[in-house]
Design a protein around this motif. Structure first.
Motif, PDB file in Angstrom:
ATOM      1  N   UNK A   1       0.827  -1.208   0.000  1.00  0.00           N
ATOM      2  CA  UNK A   1       0.000   0.000   0.000  1.00  0.00           C
ATOM      3  C   UNK A   1       0.860   1.257   0.000  1.00  0.00           C
ATOM      4  N   UNK A   2       1.975   1.215   0.706  1.00  0.00           N
ATOM      5  CA  UNK A   2       2.882   2.364   0.693  1.00  0.00           C
ATOM      6  C   UNK A   2       3.390   2.611  -0.723  1.00  0.00           C
TER       7      UNK A   2
ATOM      8  N   UNK B   1       0.541   4.116  -2.984  1.00  0.00           N
ATOM      9  CA  UNK B   1       0.247   5.530  -2.746  1.00  0.00           C
ATOM     10  C   UNK B   1       1.506   6.397  -2.679  1.00  0.00           C
ATOM     11  N   UNK B   2       2.662   5.771  -2.904  1.00  0.00           N
ATOM     12  CA  UNK B   2       3.934   6.509  -2.831  1.00  0.00           C
ATOM     13  C   UNK B   2       4.014   7.273  -1.504  1.00  0.00           C
ATOM     14  N   UNK B   3       3.713   6.555  -0.423  1.00  0.00           N
ATOM     15  CA  UNK B   3       3.686   7.139   0.916  1.00  0.00           C
ATOM     16  C   UNK B   3       4.812   6.554   1.756  1.00  0.00           C
ATOM     17  N   UNK B   4       5.324   7.313   2.714  1.00  0.00           N
ATOM     18  CA  UNK B   4       6.363   6.778   3.594  1.00  0.00           C
ATOM     19  C   UNK B   4       5.818   5.675   4.487  1.00  0.00           C
ATOM     20  N   UNK B   5       6.672   4.698   4.776  1.00  0.00           N
ATOM     21  CA  UNK B   5       6.293   3.543   5.591  1.00  0.00           C
ATOM     22  C   UNK B   5       7.302   3.358   6.713  1.00  0.00           C
ATOM     23  N   UNK B   6       6.787   3.243   7.935  1.00  0.00           N
ATOM     24  CA  UNK B   6       7.609   2.768   9.046  1.00  0.00           C
ATOM     25  C   UNK B   6       7.258   1.300   9.197  1.00  0.00           C
TER      26      UNK B   6
END
Length: 203
Positions: free
Chosen positions: A147-148, A151-156
């Protein structure tokens, strides 16, 4: 000149206080802890110490699964302006052995709503408990990275890094972080959060 350089290194300069909502379950809500020791409050304090003018809103609900967060998302976001969201959900889906495909679909829908409202987000991932077996873990754990990437979102990658498997950082239930555990979580996620905040529009 020296003063300007010092200020430049103290965190981004925003025209107003950043409002970040922490969406999640008991790990965000601060189960068994006072409000000032819960993850959002401790993270806010750590960010302020780094020079960020930020408010972290605690929108965690103990016991929530991904379907529950999706159902209450509009209420949790409210009508006010938000500059970002930290999304920590899925642990209870995993503990209940729910179908990872459904968990992924629910979190996908949550992220899609955030994107629709133009709220940037950071995703906090979760690992599967060993007792659920390898096949379950192989389905569950990769969904956060997938999913990260979507959506090209940061992931921890693992919200409980440094806490899971460390009884001294957990409440007696062996599931939730104690005060030391929350501090460990914040120390671990802080670099990812600061990098994410640095990348937000400065308006």
């Amino acid at each position: 000149m020296a003063l300007a350089l010092m200020l430049a290194g103290a965190g981004p300069l925003y025209a107003r206080t950043l409002r970040i909502v922490a969406l999640g379950d008991s790990l965000t809500a601060g189960y068994g802890l006072s409000a000032n020791l819960a993850f959002p409050a401790v993270l806010e304090k750590a960010l302020k110490e780094k020079g960020f003018d930020v408010e972290i809103v605690n929108a965690g609900v103990s016991g929530d699964i991904s379907a529950g967060l999706l159902a209450r998302l509009d209420w949790a976001l409210g009508d006010g302006a938000l500059d970002g969201a930290i999304v920590e959900i899925g642990a209870n889906d995993m503990l209940r052995g729910l179908n990872p495909d459904q968990t992924r679909a629910n979190i996908d829908a949550i992220l899609a709503k955030l994107r629709e409202r133009k709220i940037p987000f950071l995703i906090a991932g979760m690992r599967s408990a060993p007792n659920l077996g390898g096949p379950y873990a192989e389905q569950f754990e990769p969904l956060f990275a997938a999913l990260a990437q979507k959506y090209q979102a940061p992931l921890y990658p693992f919200f409980l890094e440094g806490v899971a498997g460390h009884p001294d950082r957990q409440l007696p239930d062996g599931l939730h972080p104690n005060r030391a555990g929350v501090e460990t979580i914040v120390a671990g996620i802080l670099p990812a959060v600061t990098a994410w905040l640095d990348a937000l529009p400065k308006s």
